[in-house]
Design an enzyme around this catalytic site. Structure first.
Site, PDB file in Angstrom:
ATOM      1  N   GLY A 146       0.804  -1.222   0.000  1.00 14.20           N
ATOM      2  CA  GLY A 146       0.000   0.000   0.000  1.00 14.20           C
ATOM      3  C   GLY A 146       0.832   1.265   0.000  1.00 14.20           C
ATOM      4  N   ASP A 166      -1.303   6.605  -7.089  1.00 11.85           N
ATOM      5  CA  ASP A 166       0.060   6.171  -6.784  1.00 11.85           C
ATOM      6  C   ASP A 166       1.080   6.828  -7.710  1.00 11.85           C
ATOM      7  OD1 ASP A 166      -1.354   4.482  -5.132  1.00 11.85           O
ATOM      8  OD2 ASP A 166      -0.063   2.765  -5.491  1.00 11.85           O
ATOM      9  N   SER A 170       5.103  -0.190  -6.780  1.00 11.77           N
ATOM     10  CA  SER A 170       5.174  -0.398  -8.233  1.00 11.77           C
ATOM     11  C   SER A 170       5.125   0.943  -8.963  1.00 11.77           C
ATOM     12  CB  SER A 170       4.072  -1.345  -8.723  1.00 11.77           C
ATOM     13  OG  SER A 170       2.808  -0.807  -8.491  1.00 11.77           O
ATOM     14  N   ALA A 171       4.330   1.885  -8.471  1.00 13.23           N
ATOM     15  CA  ALA A 171       4.262   3.204  -9.114  1.00 13.23           C
ATOM     16  C   ALA A 171       5.591   3.937  -8.981  1.00 13.23           C
ATOM     17  CB  ALA A 171       3.147   4.035  -8.498  1.00 13.23           C
ATOM     18  N   GLY A 194       2.739   2.183  -2.624  1.00 12.12           N
ATOM     19  CA  GLY A 194       2.966   2.620  -4.001  1.00 12.12           C
ATOM     20  C   GLY A 194       4.303   2.178  -4.574  1.00 12.12           C
TER      21      GLY A 194
END
Ligand code: PMV
Length: 309
Positions: A92, A140, A96-97, A94
């Protein structure tokens, strides 16, 4: 050329942001970094940490995402990208972003459309994020590209983002439940609740929307006590949307008992992370979590996303 993407914490508004309610978000110091060089062997690759090389279109999700990033950045020559992150995955925050944004920034020198601003970077990074999140709200990638504090609203014509000036620095303790969670599965769970119990869902949505408005005021006026209280109320309403867990509740209670002004899950819930707002020193909250077997770290957010003090 290297690039950075910030991790993110949703202070108030997760889940309802999917339905057009604004969310209050901060980009944090932890995040991801990436470097890109021309690939002498003519084969593009992306490695994350000491993982195996990801090739564009290698049949994996990551390969699809990487191919999407190269296309979004207009990169036609072969490049070798290496990325690292100090964020936990599926938590939660972020992760991957942040990776997507770091890679987009590292690729800037190779693209046909260089010198992207924060909004362009976020849009390009969506090519990666969509592979992992299905239908991401875009919050994100916006946080990863901007940092600072902002209000994010999803609309049919794209995200509307307002900078939120911070009157007093926000010191946050962020703790991991140790349980990985799937944002997609949690968002689908809330969608099912919305279908089965539309009135209850609507009440929660309206309640959280009111909390977001008040939390923004609290941040702008430096009323940290009020902000903490609003975060506690948000946690109560999120639990009603069935996205809290025993670990999350234990961590929120422990943080409040250790002096936090407020605590709640951040992100999709079902595991992942808890955020606690503290006045001054975050050590007592981090220790209370460690005693119960939960890892955490502290971060301070001092500015709005527009760069004001
Ligand atoms: O991906 P996470 O766990 O940080 O959660 C994102 C927040 C949600 O509102 C639950 C989903 C979304 O796309 O905004």
């Amino acid at each position: 050329m290297s690039g950075h993407g910030s991790g993110k914490v949703i202070l108030v508004g997760e889940h309802v942001v999917v339905y057009g309610v604004p969310a209050l978000v901060v980009g944090i110091e932890r995040g991801a970094d990436a470097d890109a060089v021309a690939a002498e062997d003519g084969v593009s690759s992306l490695t994350i940490g000491d993982g195996a090389p990801i090739r564009p279109g290698d049949g994996t999700d990551a390969g699809r995402g990487f191919a999407g990033l190269l296309a979004a950045c207009g990169v036609t020559r072969a490049v070798r990208v290496h990325a690292t992150t100090d964020l936990p995955a599926a938590a939660g925050l972020g992760c991957s972003a942040a990776l997507g944004v770091a890679v987009v920034r590292a690729l800037d020198q190779f693209g046909a459309r260089a010198k992207a601003d924060a909004d362009d970077v976020a849009t390009r990074a969506l090519a990666w994020e969509t592979v992992f999140h299905g239908n991401p709200s875009g919050v994100d990638v916006a946080a990863a590209a901007r940092g600072g504090c902002f209000r994010f609203r999803r609309t049919e014509s794209g995200p509307v983002i307002d900078d939120v000036p911070i009157a007093r620095p926000l010191t946050l303790a962020i703790g991991h439940t140790g349980v990985a969670s799937s944002t997609k599965a949690m968002v689908e769970g809330v969608a099912r609740l919305r279908e089965r119990r539309p009135e209850i869902f609507q009440k929660s949505l309206d309640g959280i929307a009111a909390l977001v408005g008040n939390a923004r005021l609290a941040i702008e006026t430096g009323d940290l006590g009020a902000l903490g209280h609003l975060m506690n109320l948000a946690q109560f309403l999120l639990a009603g949307l069935m996205v809290s867990t025993e670990e999350i509740e234990t961590m929120c209670r422990a943080a409040r008992d250790a002096g936090a002004l407020g605590a709640k899950l951040t992100g999709a819930g079902g595991g992942g992370c808890v955020v606690a707002l503290v006045e001054g020193d975050a050590t007592p909250v981090l220790e209370a979590w460690r005693e119960r077997g939960f890892d955490g770290f502290a971060t301070t957010v001092c500015r709005g996303a527009g760069g004001d003090a």
